[in-house]
Design a protein around this motif. Structure first.
Motif, PDB file in Angstrom:
ATOM      1  N   ILE A 115      50.110  38.101 -17.764  1.00 22.84           N
ATOM      2  CA  ILE A 115      48.855  37.315 -17.880  1.00 22.84           C
ATOM      3  C   ILE A 115      47.961  38.083 -18.981  1.00 22.84           C
ATOM      4  O   ILE A 115      47.807  39.195 -18.840  1.00 22.84           O
ATOM      5  CB  ILE A 115      48.013  37.571 -16.187  1.00 22.84           C
ATOM      6  N   GLU A 116      47.542  37.246 -19.731  1.00 21.92           N
ATOM      7  CA  GLU A 116      46.714  37.724 -20.791  1.00 21.92           C
ATOM      8  C   GLU A 116      45.196  37.294 -20.373  1.00 21.92           C
ATOM      9  O   GLU A 116      44.909  36.088 -20.374  1.00 21.92           O
ATOM     10  CB  GLU A 116      47.014  37.147 -22.281  1.00 21.92           C
ATOM     11  N   ARG A 164      45.433  33.454 -20.009  1.00 21.39           N
ATOM     12  CA  ARG A 164      46.678  32.545 -20.332  1.00 21.39           C
ATOM     13  C   ARG A 164      47.833  33.247 -19.641  1.00 21.39           C
ATOM     14  O   ARG A 164      47.643  34.337 -19.517  1.00 21.39           O
ATOM     15  CB  ARG A 164      46.891  32.733 -21.856  1.00 21.39           C
ATOM     16  N   ILE A 165      48.685  32.425 -19.291  1.00 17.94           N
ATOM     17  CA  ILE A 165      50.066  32.746 -18.703  1.00 17.94           C
ATOM     18  C   ILE A 165      51.101  32.460 -19.605  1.00 17.94           C
ATOM     19  O   ILE A 165      51.683  31.244 -19.386  1.00 17.94           O
ATOM     20  CB  ILE A 165      50.456  32.608 -17.249  1.00 17.94           C
ATOM     21  N   SER A 200      46.376  28.173 -16.800  1.00 19.84           N
ATOM     22  CA  SER A 200      45.471  28.713 -17.729  1.00 19.84           C
ATOM     23  C   SER A 200      44.230  28.945 -16.708  1.00 19.84           C
ATOM     24  O   SER A 200      43.908  28.176 -15.742  1.00 19.84           O
ATOM     25  CB  SER A 200      45.040  27.997 -18.912  1.00 19.84           C
ATOM     26  N   ALA A 201      43.193  29.533 -17.306  1.00 24.04           N
ATOM     27  CA  ALA A 201      41.781  29.650 -16.445  1.00 24.04           C
ATOM     28  C   ALA A 201      40.984  30.052 -17.565  1.00 24.04           C
ATOM     29  O   ALA A 201      41.022  30.724 -18.446  1.00 24.04           O
ATOM     30  CB  ALA A 201      41.838  30.617 -15.220  1.00 24.04           C
ATOM     31  N   ALA A 202      39.425  29.430 -17.398  1.00 21.53           N
ATOM     32  CA  ALA A 202      38.269  29.620 -18.195  1.00 21.53           C
ATOM     33  C   ALA A 202      37.220  29.876 -17.453  1.00 21.53           C
ATOM     34  O   ALA A 202      37.195  28.869 -16.459  1.00 21.53           O
ATOM     35  CB  ALA A 202      38.203  29.008 -19.400  1.00 21.53           C
ATOM     36  N   GLY A 203      36.118  30.471 -17.939  1.00 17.55           N
ATOM     37  CA  GLY A 203      34.913  30.673 -17.104  1.00 17.55           C
ATOM     38  C   GLY A 203      33.935  31.177 -17.769  1.00 17.55           C
ATOM     39  O   GLY A 203      34.043  32.077 -18.840  1.00 17.55           O
TER      40      GLY A 203
END
Length: 168
Positions: free
Chosen positions: A79-80, A100-101, A107-110
């Protein structure tokens, strides 16, 4: 469709003190050694009183994932996580986070906020995170998003407990 994560915690410490701890490279390294999983490390780091930017690497053992997720996310999982913070006023910091994986459709963002609490809780602060988790897999993507969102919420709670202990 993305799954939202909303996380909130409070501390008896002022935001400036919490910020200084949260962006300290020694603290980040200690947190990664405790909570970061296999191969965790601090990849990049810059910080001062005005803001910070750093990139973390977390490792995940696939056996720790639910069986439905293991079918999609196989092998060594990395996981980055990139975070940036900006001081927007006295006792107030706004941040951005991306996750990012590599090699997966996840993915995720927030955004994040760390701010002093007003009123009777003078000296206390609040940490808030909102992120959207996206897994682009037909049919079971939503189930995986829910699992990932729950895991991220548990990680945030563990990181908060680590931070509060570190501040003592």
């Amino acid at each position: 469709m993305a799954r939202s994560i909303d996380y909130r915690s409070t501390s008896e410490h002022p935001a400036d003190e919490v910020y200084a701890t949260m962006v300290d490279p020694d603290y980040l390294q200690a947190r990664l050694e405790t909570l970061g999983g296999p191969g965790a490390r601090l990849e990049e780091h810059t910080a001062d009183v005005h803001g910070a930017r750093y990139r973390l690497r977390h490792g995940l053992d696939p056996e720790d994932l639910p069986p439905a997720v293991q079918k999609v996310l196989t092998g060594e999982l990395v996981i980055e996580r990139s975070e940036s913070w900006t001081r927007t006023g006295e006792g107030h910091y706004d941040g951005q986070v991306t996750v990012r994986i590599p090699g997966t459709p996840a993915s995720a963002a927030g955004w994040m906020r760390l701010a002093d609490l007003n009123g009777s809780e003078a000296g206390a602060s609040e940490f808030v995170v909102h992120a959207d988790v996206t897994v682009k897999v037909p049919l079971i993507g939503g189930k995986i998003e829910t699992t990932v969102a729950e895991s991220v919420t548990r990680l945030l709670a563990s990181e908060t407990a680590f931070t509060l202990d570190y501040l003592r």
